[in-house]
Write a protein that holds these residues in place. Sequence first.
Motif, mmCIF file in Angstrom:
data_model
loop_
_atom_site.group_PDB
_atom_site.id
_atom_site.type_symbol
_atom_site.label_atom_id
_atom_site.label_comp_id
_atom_site.label_asym_id
_atom_site.label_seq_id
_atom_site.Cartn_x
_atom_site.Cartn_y
_atom_site.Cartn_z
ATOM 1 N N LEU A 38 30.815 19.167 -43.221
ATOM 2 C CA LEU A 38 30.628 20.532 -42.756
ATOM 3 C C LEU A 38 29.449 20.592 -41.791
ATOM 4 O O LEU A 38 29.485 21.309 -40.794
ATOM 5 N N ASN A 39 28.421 19.810 -42.109
ATOM 6 C CA ASN A 39 27.227 19.720 -41.269
ATOM 7 C C ASN A 39 27.442 18.634 -40.216
ATOM 8 O O ASN A 39 27.230 17.452 -40.462
ATOM 9 N N ALA A 40 27.883 19.048 -39.029
ATOM 10 C CA ALA A 40 28.219 18.089 -37.981
ATOM 11 C C ALA A 40 27.017 17.256 -37.562
ATOM 12 O O ALA A 40 27.155 16.075 -37.216
ATOM 13 N N GLU A 41 25.825 17.851 -37.601
ATOM 14 C CA GLU A 41 24.610 17.123 -37.226
ATOM 15 C C GLU A 41 24.327 15.996 -38.203
ATOM 16 O O GLU A 41 23.945 14.890 -37.799
ATOM 17 N N ALA A 42 24.525 16.261 -39.492
ATOM 18 C CA ALA A 42 24.308 15.229 -40.509
ATOM 19 C C ALA A 42 25.321 14.106 -40.347
ATOM 20 O O ALA A 42 24.995 12.920 -40.504
ATOM 21 N N ALA A 43 26.570 14.477 -40.044
ATOM 22 C CA ALA A 43 27.601 13.461 -39.823
ATOM 23 C C ALA A 43 27.243 12.573 -38.647
ATOM 24 O O ALA A 43 27.382 11.338 -38.709
ATOM 25 N N THR A 65 37.465 23.074 -47.178
ATOM 26 C CA THR A 65 38.166 24.174 -47.852
ATOM 27 C C THR A 65 39.296 24.732 -46.996
ATOM 28 O O THR A 65 40.126 25.488 -47.501
ATOM 29 N N SER A 66 39.354 24.367 -45.732
ATOM 30 C CA SER A 66 40.410 24.821 -44.823
ATOM 31 C C SER A 66 41.453 23.726 -44.666
ATOM 32 O O SER A 66 41.196 22.686 -44.067
ATOM 33 N N GLY A 113 39.065 21.416 -51.866
ATOM 34 C CA GLY A 113 38.674 20.485 -50.807
ATOM 35 C C GLY A 113 39.267 19.108 -51.027
ATOM 36 O O GLY A 113 39.783 18.479 -50.092
ATOM 37 N N ALA A 114 39.200 18.615 -52.266
ATOM 38 C CA ALA A 114 39.791 17.309 -52.580
ATOM 39 C C ALA A 114 41.305 17.353 -52.421
ATOM 40 O O ALA A 114 41.918 16.429 -51.861
#
Length: 254
Positions: A38-43, A65-66, A113-114
Amino acid sequence: MFSLKGKSAIITGGGSGIGKAISLLFARQGAYVHVIELNAEAAAQTVKEIESEGGKAAAHGCDVTSQAAVVAAFEQIGDIDILVNNAGIAHIGRADNTSEADFTKVFDVNVKGAYNCLYAAIPAMKRKGKGVVLNMASIGALVGLADRFAYSMSKGAIYAMTLSVAKDYMADGIRCNSISPARVHTPFVDGFIAKNYAGQEAEIFEKLSKSQPIGRMGKPEEVAALALYLCSDEAGFVTGNDYPLDGGFIKLNN
């Protein structure tokens, strides 16, 4: 042993903590790692670290969740050998003081999500005639934890989903297992202590550490090492199992 060379691995929640440790280790073992976050910066930071070590990875900003977002991301990735369902959130509360909104949020991230990732990944694995799914459960799925009602509910669902997937897709060459960690020292734990126990950080950290009979919290790298085994070809005879990684918590905490 435990080579993942030539394999495509999707790690959800790979931007921090356990997910990041798994991403780094899988890349070191030769996998092309797709970090779903969800956190693109962390990825992007995880990918940067992988590439600095000579590994190959890609970052995908995605809300698990989407279902539409997950399906789109997985279609972009294409080839899938390994799925690690690690993304999740925690919650503190009992049945009578957990709000509907909080309950739903925990369910949506941890359970739905899973499911969304399984929904998107399994068809690709079936086309290949093989694949590995690893779900991150928790000791909360196996024992009663105080003030962890919604979280334990979600991890109990993960445990049951693991068994179901292992059973349903065995004939398709897909293995599915789960890991149930006890408390693992991640940035989340440090943030939780700082937020809720300001001025008592050292005392609370020691108390939480000693809740495991072994006398300390687990390390993300220790979870990653078990994940590597379960997702490797060396674990080809292993499916439909949950593996507590708990410092003796389940059997010895009495």
